[in-house]
Design a protein around this motif. Structure first.
Motif, PDB file in Angstrom:
ATOM      1  N   GLU A   1      -8.754   6.039  -0.241  1.00  0.00           N
ATOM      2  CA  GLU A   1      -7.907   5.720   0.912  1.00  0.00           C
ATOM      3  C   GLU A   1      -8.659   4.867   1.918  1.00  0.00           C
ATOM      4  O   GLU A   1      -8.121   3.890   2.465  1.00  0.00           O
ATOM      5  CB  GLU A   1      -7.414   7.006   1.573  1.00  0.00           C
ATOM      6  CG  GLU A   1      -6.399   7.769   0.743  1.00  0.00           C
ATOM      7  CD  GLU A   1      -6.129   9.163   1.275  1.00  0.00           C
ATOM      8  OE1 GLU A   1      -5.044   9.701   1.003  1.00  0.00           O
ATOM      9  OE2 GLU A   1      -7.014   9.719   1.969  1.00  0.00           O
ATOM     10  N   LEU A   2      -9.925   5.212   2.168  1.00  0.00           N
ATOM     11  CA  LEU A   2     -10.731   4.441   3.114  1.00  0.00           C
ATOM     12  C   LEU A   2     -10.939   3.016   2.605  1.00  0.00           C
ATOM     13  O   LEU A   2     -10.850   2.049   3.379  1.00  0.00           O
ATOM     14  CB  LEU A   2     -12.079   5.131   3.333  1.00  0.00           C
ATOM     15  CG  LEU A   2     -13.044   4.427   4.281  1.00  0.00           C
ATOM     16  CD1 LEU A   2     -12.425   4.217   5.663  1.00  0.00           C
ATOM     17  CD2 LEU A   2     -14.350   5.218   4.396  1.00  0.00           C
ATOM     18  N   LYS A   3     -11.207   2.871   1.327  1.00  0.00           N
ATOM     19  CA  LYS A   3     -11.380   1.534   0.762  1.00  0.00           C
ATOM     20  C   LYS A   3     -10.111   0.712   0.927  1.00  0.00           C
ATOM     21  O   LYS A   3     -10.159  -0.467   1.304  1.00  0.00           O
ATOM     22  CB  LYS A   3     -11.759   1.636  -0.713  1.00  0.00           C
ATOM     23  CG  LYS A   3     -11.969   0.274  -1.378  1.00  0.00           C
ATOM     24  CD  LYS A   3     -12.357   0.430  -2.844  1.00  0.00           C
ATOM     25  CE  LYS A   3     -12.562  -0.930  -3.500  1.00  0.00           C
ATOM     26  NZ  LYS A   3     -12.900  -0.803  -4.939  1.00  0.00           N
ATOM     27  N   SER A   4      -8.963   1.313   0.675  1.00  0.00           N
ATOM     28  CA  SER A   4      -7.687   0.600   0.781  1.00  0.00           C
ATOM     29  C   SER A   4      -7.443   0.115   2.208  1.00  0.00           C
ATOM     30  O   SER A   4      -7.037  -1.033   2.429  1.00  0.00           O
ATOM     31  CB  SER A   4      -6.545   1.506   0.326  1.00  0.00           C
ATOM     32  OG  SER A   4      -5.293   0.859   0.492  1.00  0.00           O
ATOM     33  N   ILE A   5      -7.710   0.973   3.187  1.00  0.00           N
ATOM     34  CA  ILE A   5      -7.509   0.588   4.593  1.00  0.00           C
ATOM     35  C   ILE A   5      -8.462  -0.542   4.973  1.00  0.00           C
ATOM     36  O   ILE A   5      -8.065  -1.521   5.616  1.00  0.00           O
ATOM     37  CB  ILE A   5      -7.720   1.803   5.511  1.00  0.00           C
ATOM     38  CG1 ILE A   5      -6.609   2.830   5.295  1.00  0.00           C
ATOM     39  CG2 ILE A   5      -7.764   1.371   6.978  1.00  0.00           C
ATOM     40  CD1 ILE A   5      -6.864   4.160   5.975  1.00  0.00           C
ATOM     41  N   THR A   6      -9.721  -0.422   4.558  1.00  0.00           N
ATOM     42  CA  THR A   6     -10.708  -1.440   4.903  1.00  0.00           C
ATOM     43  C   THR A   6     -10.373  -2.766   4.241  1.00  0.00           C
ATOM     44  O   THR A   6     -10.520  -3.843   4.841  1.00  0.00           O
ATOM     45  CB  THR A   6     -12.119  -0.977   4.502  1.00  0.00           C
ATOM     46  OG1 THR A   6     -12.385   0.315   5.081  1.00  0.00           O
ATOM     47  CG2 THR A   6     -13.173  -1.956   4.999  1.00  0.00           C
ATOM     48  N   GLU A   7      -9.890  -2.721   3.015  1.00  0.00           N
ATOM     49  CA  GLU A   7      -9.480  -3.945   2.330  1.00  0.00           C
ATOM     50  C   GLU A   7      -8.308  -4.620   3.035  1.00  0.00           C
ATOM     51  O   GLU A   7      -8.254  -5.858   3.112  1.00  0.00           O
ATOM     52  CB  GLU A   7      -9.110  -3.631   0.883  1.00  0.00           C
ATOM     53  CG  GLU A   7     -10.310  -3.357  -0.011  1.00  0.00           C
ATOM     54  CD  GLU A   7      -9.916  -3.016  -1.433  1.00  0.00           C
ATOM     55  OE1 GLU A   7     -10.771  -3.134  -2.329  1.00  0.00           O
ATOM     56  OE2 GLU A   7      -8.750  -2.626  -1.658  1.00  0.00           O
ATOM     57  N   GLN A   8      -7.390  -3.828   3.570  1.00  0.00           N
ATOM     58  CA  GLN A   8      -6.278  -4.421   4.324  1.00  0.00           C
ATOM     59  C   GLN A   8      -6.792  -5.235   5.506  1.00  0.00           C
ATOM     60  O   GLN A   8      -6.240  -6.275   5.851  1.00  0.00           O
ATOM     61  CB  GLN A   8      -5.356  -3.317   4.840  1.00  0.00           C
ATOM     62  CG  GLN A   8      -4.537  -2.615   3.789  1.00  0.00           C
ATOM     63  CD  GLN A   8      -3.691  -1.529   4.410  1.00  0.00           C
ATOM     64  OE1 GLN A   8      -2.925  -1.766   5.339  1.00  0.00           O
ATOM     65  NE2 GLN A   8      -3.817  -0.313   3.897  1.00  0.00           N
ATOM     66  N   ARG A   9      -7.844  -4.747   6.129  1.00  0.00           N
ATOM     67  CA  ARG A   9      -8.427  -5.440   7.283  1.00  0.00           C
ATOM     68  C   ARG A   9      -9.270  -6.632   6.871  1.00  0.00           C
ATOM     69  O   ARG A   9      -9.304  -7.646   7.572  1.00  0.00           O
ATOM     70  CB  ARG A   9      -9.277  -4.449   8.100  1.00  0.00           C
ATOM     71  CG  ARG A   9     -10.260  -5.054   9.093  1.00  0.00           C
ATOM     72  CD  ARG A   9      -9.563  -5.893  10.165  1.00  0.00           C
ATOM     73  NE  ARG A   9     -10.553  -6.491  11.061  1.00  0.00           N
ATOM     74  CZ  ARG A   9     -11.181  -7.637  10.847  1.00  0.00           C
ATOM     75  NH1 ARG A   9     -10.927  -8.322   9.728  1.00  0.00           N
ATOM     76  NH2 ARG A   9     -12.044  -8.106  11.715  1.00  0.00           N
ATOM     77  N   LEU A  10      -9.970  -6.551   5.731  1.00  0.00           N
ATOM     78  CA  LEU A  10     -11.073  -7.480   5.485  1.00  0.00           C
ATOM     79  C   LEU A  10     -10.866  -8.474   4.352  1.00  0.00           C
ATOM     80  O   LEU A  10     -11.358  -9.608   4.443  1.00  0.00           O
ATOM     81  CB  LEU A  10     -12.359  -6.676   5.239  1.00  0.00           C
ATOM     82  CG  LEU A  10     -13.666  -7.470   5.190  1.00  0.00           C
ATOM     83  CD1 LEU A  10     -13.875  -8.269   6.472  1.00  0.00           C
ATOM     84  CD2 LEU A  10     -14.842  -6.541   4.967  1.00  0.00           C
TER      85      LEU A  10
ATOM     86  N   VAL B   1     -17.766   0.431   0.735  1.00  0.00           N
ATOM     87  CA  VAL B   1     -18.317  -0.877   1.083  1.00  0.00           C
ATOM     88  C   VAL B   1     -17.310  -1.920   0.613  1.00  0.00           C
ATOM     89  O   VAL B   1     -16.913  -1.919  -0.555  1.00  0.00           O
ATOM     90  CB  VAL B   1     -19.686  -1.131   0.433  1.00  0.00           C
ATOM     91  CG1 VAL B   1     -20.156  -2.559   0.729  1.00  0.00           C
ATOM     92  CG2 VAL B   1     -20.711  -0.125   0.923  1.00  0.00           C
ATOM     93  N   VAL B   2     -16.873  -2.771   1.521  1.00  0.00           N
ATOM     94  CA  VAL B   2     -15.876  -3.800   1.206  1.00  0.00           C
ATOM     95  C   VAL B   2     -16.366  -5.126   1.759  1.00  0.00           C
ATOM     96  O   VAL B   2     -16.880  -5.186   2.891  1.00  0.00           O
ATOM     97  CB  VAL B   2     -14.499  -3.454   1.813  1.00  0.00           C
ATOM     98  CG1 VAL B   2     -13.507  -4.594   1.580  1.00  0.00           C
ATOM     99  CG2 VAL B   2     -13.964  -2.151   1.224  1.00  0.00           C
ATOM    100  N   CYS B   3     -16.236  -6.174   0.975  1.00  0.00           N
ATOM    101  CA  CYS B   3     -16.586  -7.523   1.425  1.00  0.00           C
ATOM    102  C   CYS B   3     -15.342  -8.407   1.395  1.00  0.00           C
ATOM    103  O   CYS B   3     -14.476  -8.255   0.527  1.00  0.00           O
ATOM    104  CB  CYS B   3     -17.653  -8.141   0.519  1.00  0.00           C
ATOM    105  SG  CYS B   3     -19.252  -7.300   0.574  1.00  0.00           S
ATOM    106  N   ALA B   4     -15.271  -9.324   2.361  1.00  0.00           N
ATOM    107  CA  ALA B   4     -14.154 -10.269   2.393  1.00  0.00           C
ATOM    108  C   ALA B   4     -14.055 -11.019   1.069  1.00  0.00           C
ATOM    109  O   ALA B   4     -12.966 -11.282   0.573  1.00  0.00           O
ATOM    110  CB  ALA B   4     -14.335 -11.244   3.556  1.00  0.00           C
ATOM    111  N   ASP B   5     -15.199 -11.345   0.505  1.00  0.00           N
ATOM    112  CA  ASP B   5     -15.281 -11.921  -0.834  1.00  0.00           C
ATOM    113  C   ASP B   5     -15.956 -10.883  -1.729  1.00  0.00           C
ATOM    114  O   ASP B   5     -17.154 -10.618  -1.574  1.00  0.00           O
ATOM    115  CB  ASP B   5     -16.091 -13.209  -0.810  1.00  0.00           C
ATOM    116  CG  ASP B   5     -16.154 -13.890  -2.171  1.00  0.00           C
ATOM    117  OD1 ASP B   5     -15.789 -13.249  -3.170  1.00  0.00           O
ATOM    118  OD2 ASP B   5     -16.594 -15.051  -2.216  1.00  0.00           O
ATOM    119  N   PRO B   6     -15.240 -10.265  -2.649  1.00  0.00           N
ATOM    120  CA  PRO B   6     -15.827  -9.212  -3.485  1.00  0.00           C
ATOM    121  C   PRO B   6     -17.098  -9.635  -4.225  1.00  0.00           C
ATOM    122  O   PRO B   6     -17.897  -8.783  -4.615  1.00  0.00           O
ATOM    123  CB  PRO B   6     -14.700  -8.874  -4.470  1.00  0.00           C
ATOM    124  CG  PRO B   6     -13.441  -9.234  -3.730  1.00  0.00           C
ATOM    125  CD  PRO B   6     -13.805 -10.460  -2.935  1.00  0.00           C
TER     126      PRO B   6
END
Length: 366
Positions: free
Chosen positions: A33-42, A64-69
């Motif tokens: 869930e945290l990854k999904s929310i962060t991906e929505q932002r980033l 950990v999420v990057c704008a460019d995976p």
């Protein structure tokens, strides 16, 4: 071109978390869930930033999420980020530790902590007190001209205790201490030096022995990197690699700490009372509201954002190549940590994502 002095104010500054929502308790969050929310932002963000994020409830979720995976390899569990002004809350903890020991008081004039030959400014006979430093109401300069050689990529590298005291001796106050809020990086550098002198040890030693070790923050540091820790490379918002910011040890409480995600999680858990140690009484003291003549709601270097009928403690941080956000809600027992390898202050910072993770009723932002 941006004026260097103003740039420093922006980069090491914070923006208060003003939360005004009602109802609803925090629910535990999974890593997914945290990854999904962060991906929505980033995801797709043009800055190319990477975020290391944690939400602390009864359990801890991380991602950990990057704008460019493709950039995920930039961040590991041993990655230490510059946390910028979040360091100021740790400076407050060391001051509170001295207060708990009976070695300091919020009502002490700062002159009590300085060499007798140092000229300390006052306003119409009203002295600067310790409480004015940790509530940013001292009236001292925001970021003065220290008279040292300037380096736009590493702006505080040449600032030392001597230049701090020289600057203090030439400073003038335009208003009574305590009467108005004005964020001051200079005041925090001065307080760092004062704490070190009062405690009889350098600031990094105090951090390691009085704060980091009791909490279990084994991978946090200022200038003495622990074995096995990797210093993350910082970036500007246009994806360019930029130099690290470095500080003389006894002025580093303004923004010089590097820390890993797990270590800042441990710090927030200690703030929430989920763990207890010798530093716990000092941490509780930093959370208390401090009265000033300005009649504003402040704690010791924590900004207080109203949420329902209580406050959330929060602080943002940033350097030339990094951004950070920490917050905790003592009512719901939720904490949030966001560390980024990109300077995002000029892009709005991390507060919208951070606020949303504190309480999902608040907008996620873009």
């Amino acid at each position: 071109m941006t004026n260097t002095k103003n740039l420093l104010v922006v980069v090491l500054g914070i923006s208060t978390v003003m939360i005004a929502a009602r109802g609803g308790a925090a629910m535990a969050m999974t890593d997914t869930e945290l990854k999904s929310i962060t991906e929505q932002r980033l995801l797709g963000d043009r800055t190319g930033a990477c975020f290391a994020v944690a939400v602390i409830d009864k359990t801890v979720s991380r991602t950990v999420v990057c704008a460019d995976p493709k950039n995920l390899s930039r961040i590991s569990s041993n990655s230490a980020f510059e946390i910028g002004s979040v360091s100021k809350t740790m400076t407050a903890a060391l001051l509170a530790d001295l207060i708990v020991q009976g070695k300091a008081s919020l009502d002490d004039p700062i002159s009590k902590y300085l060499p007798p030959d140092v000229v300390v400014p006052s306003f119409e006979g009203k002295p600067i007190l310790i409480r004015h430093l940790v509530t940013h109401t001292s009236g001292l300069p925001v970021v003065p001209d220290f008279g040292t050689a300037a380096d736009a990529n590493n702006p505080y590298v040449n600032v030392d205790e001597a230049s701090l005291l020289k600057t203090l001796s030439t400073a003038t106050l335009k208003r009574a201490p305590g009467s108005e809020f004005e964020y001051s990086n200079y005041a925090m550098m001065l307080l760092t030096s004062m704490i070190a002198k009062r405690a009889g040890a350098d600031f990094e030693t105090l951090l390691q022995t009085r704060l980091f070790a009791p909490i279990g923050m084994k991978n946090s540091y200022v200038n003495l990197m622990p074995k096995g820790v990797d210093a993350v490379q910082g970036h500007t918002p246009n994806r360019q690699i930029t130099a690290a910011w470095t500080f003389k040890t006894n002025v580093s409480g303004v923004g010089g700490v590097r820390s890993t995600l797990d270590d800042v999680v441990r710090y927030v858990q200690a703030q929430l009372g989920a763990t207890t140690s010798a530093i716990s009484p000092a941490l509780k003291l930093t959370q208390q509201i401090i009265k000033t003549e300005a009649n504003q709601t402040r704690a010791m270097n924590w900004m207080l954002g109203p949420l329902d009928s209580h406050f959330v403690h929060a602080h943002e941080g940033g350097t030339g190549g990094f951004s950070a956000f920490t917050a905790f809600d003592l009512e719901t027992k939720r904490g949030v940590v966001i560390l980024s390898d990109t300077a995002l202050t000029s892009m709005g910072g991390l507060s919208t994502l951070g606020n949303h993770l504190v309480d999902a009723r608040l907008p996620l932002g873009k």
